[in-house]
Design a protein around this motif. Structure first.
Motif, PDB file in Angstrom:
ATOM      1  N   ALA A  90       0.828  -1.214   0.000  1.00  0.00           N
ATOM      2  CA  ALA A  90       0.000   0.000   0.000  1.00  0.00           C
ATOM      3  C   ALA A  90       0.860   1.261   0.000  1.00  0.00           C
ATOM      4  CB  ALA A  90      -0.930  -0.011   1.201  1.00  0.00           C
ATOM      5  N   GLU A  91       1.949   1.238   0.752  1.00  0.00           N
ATOM      6  CA  GLU A  91       2.787   2.439   0.829  1.00  0.00           C
ATOM      7  C   GLU A  91       3.561   2.661  -0.470  1.00  0.00           C
ATOM      8  OE1 GLU A  91       3.299   2.732   5.684  1.00  0.00           O
ATOM      9  OE2 GLU A  91       5.007   2.017   4.505  1.00  0.00           O
ATOM     10  N   GLN A  92       3.923   1.586  -1.152  1.00  0.00           N
ATOM     11  CA  GLN A  92       4.585   1.752  -2.460  1.00  0.00           C
ATOM     12  C   GLN A  92       3.641   2.334  -3.475  1.00  0.00           C
ATOM     13  OE1 GLN A  92       6.242  -2.056  -3.517  1.00  0.00           O
ATOM     14  NE2 GLN A  92       7.686  -2.059  -1.797  1.00  0.00           N
ATOM     15  N   ARG A  93       2.358   1.958  -3.398  1.00  0.00           N
ATOM     16  CA  ARG A  93       1.363   2.515  -4.329  1.00  0.00           C
ATOM     17  C   ARG A  93       1.211   4.005  -4.135  1.00  0.00           C
ATOM     18  NH1 ARG A  93      -1.520  -1.711  -7.489  1.00  0.00           N
ATOM     19  NH2 ARG A  93      -3.367  -0.405  -7.353  1.00  0.00           N
ATOM     20  N   VAL A  94       1.295   4.464  -2.886  1.00  0.00           N
ATOM     21  CA  VAL A  94       1.179   5.895  -2.596  1.00  0.00           C
ATOM     22  C   VAL A  94       2.365   6.653  -3.170  1.00  0.00           C
ATOM     23  CG1 VAL A  94       1.227   7.619  -0.728  1.00  0.00           C
ATOM     24  CG2 VAL A  94      -0.235   5.596  -0.540  1.00  0.00           C
ATOM     25  N   ARG A  95       3.570   6.047  -3.118  1.00  0.00           N
ATOM     26  CA  ARG A  95       4.785   6.735  -3.557  1.00  0.00           C
ATOM     27  C   ARG A  95       4.922   6.807  -5.067  1.00  0.00           C
ATOM     28  NH1 ARG A  95       7.049   4.214   1.211  1.00  0.00           N
ATOM     29  NH2 ARG A  95       7.744   2.384   0.035  1.00  0.00           N
ATOM     30  N   ARG A  96       4.107   6.007  -5.776  1.00  0.00           N
ATOM     31  CA  ARG A  96       4.226   5.996  -7.237  1.00  0.00           C
ATOM     32  C   ARG A  96       3.773   7.303  -7.846  1.00  0.00           C
ATOM     33  NH1 ARG A  96       1.941  -0.007  -8.787  1.00  0.00           N
ATOM     34  NH2 ARG A  96       3.661  -1.189  -7.914  1.00  0.00           N
TER      35      ARG A  96
END
Length: 317
Positions: A311-317
């Protein structure tokens, strides 16, 4: 006086448990996965004092089904009346009452009353319902007797716990990670093989092979009920040797700071018959509880942390 076309029937059984304990186990629907083997999950919405709607997900002939009933609870008289909101054909109306009567301090009689009609009062349909109600009531009461007696005796063997992580991500991404269990063998190191079917949206059958720390694998099977993007509830039907019951749920709740609390809750009953074989002749119930809690927490916390990274990687994209 009965209405024309309305059938009224009664079944009963004697249970070796106090009437108040039997009433509580039936009244508190979170117990149903323990005392009714076909039940996967029950959601309940209070509607005033002693009135509620309950939505039941259960396995019938190998398939997961769900329906909604209204109930009125009377803890003084130890009765629970129920009425299906939308009966399934050929049933036109279906309701009844649980009546729990004390016979002694440790024994009670449970009477299960039904009243029902067939669509268009069709005689052949009514005969089909007669047979279904009779068969289901007998098997339900027999299972109730076995499982209430076990649940009453196993209160000290049953325990619950919860693991939580905070995530700087979206509720939807976290829900999707847990919901998409068919991808777990690619996403989770402790999952070797996954078989997921979802013939009815929101009702899943999940079978998977999980790796233990020693490298061995064990197979578990669960039925899951999904509530996007809030909750996924499940009941394991193929269990590891140290458990006679395992239910739980994943929940996802936003906090006031834009993050999400993702949690995994478990309720477990220990199988005392297998403690010595699995943990050694000197192992206690408390040893078994600790062993099971550690094993389940390790896997669910690993899943939560992988969901957090996702979930946090999706936010950083």
């Amino acid at each position: 006086m009965s209405q024309p076309g309305l059938r009224e029937v009664e079944h009963e059984i004697t249970i070796s448990a106090p009437a108040a304990a039997v009433y509580r186990l039936i009244a508190e629907v979170q117990n149903w996965p323990r005392i009714f083997p076909p039940t996967i999950y029950v959601d309940h919405i209070p509607e005033g004092e002693n009135e509620e709607r309950i939505r039941i997900w259960a396995i019938a002939n190998g398939e997961a089904k769900n329906w909604t009933s209204r109930r009125t609870l009377d803890p003084q008289r130890l009765t629970i009346t129920f009425r299906q909101e939308i009966p399934a054909p050929p049933v036109a109306a279906m309701g009844g009452t649980w009546v729990i009567e004390p016979l002694s301090d440790g024994e009670s009689r449970v009477r299960l009353l039904h009243d029902y009609r067939a669509i268009d009062d069709d005689p052949s349909s009514l005969e089909w319902i007669d047979q279904a109600v009779d068969r289901n009531s007998r098997s339900e009461l027999a299972a109730l007797k076995t499982n209430v007696e076990q649940a009453h005796a196993a209160e000290d063997l049953t325990f619950s716990f919860e693991d939580t992580v905070r995530v700087d991500g979206s509720v939807k991404d976290l829900f999707d990670f847990v919901n998409e269990a068919d991808l777990w063998s690619q996403r989770l190191p402790h999952v070797a093989v996954v078989r997921l079917t979802e013939d009815t949206p929101g009702l899943q059958e999940l079978e998977m092979d999980t790796r233990a720390k020693d490298g061995s694998t064990h197979t578990t099977k669960s039925y899951r009920v999904t509530f996007p993007h809030r909750k996924i509830a499940y009941k394991q039907t193929t269990l590891p040797a140290l458990m006679t019951m395992h239910t739980g749920y994943w929940t996802f709740a936003e906090d006031d700071e834009g993050g999400v609390f993702a949690s995994s809750q478990h309720t477990v009953t220990i199988n005392t018959d297998n403690i010595a074989r699995i943990l050694g002749p000197d192992a206690t119930v408390e040893d078994a509880k600790q062993y099971v809690r550690t094993a389940l927490s390790t896997n669910s916390t690993a899943t939560l942390n992988h969901a957090k990274d996702f979930a946090e990687q999706r936010v950083r994209r």
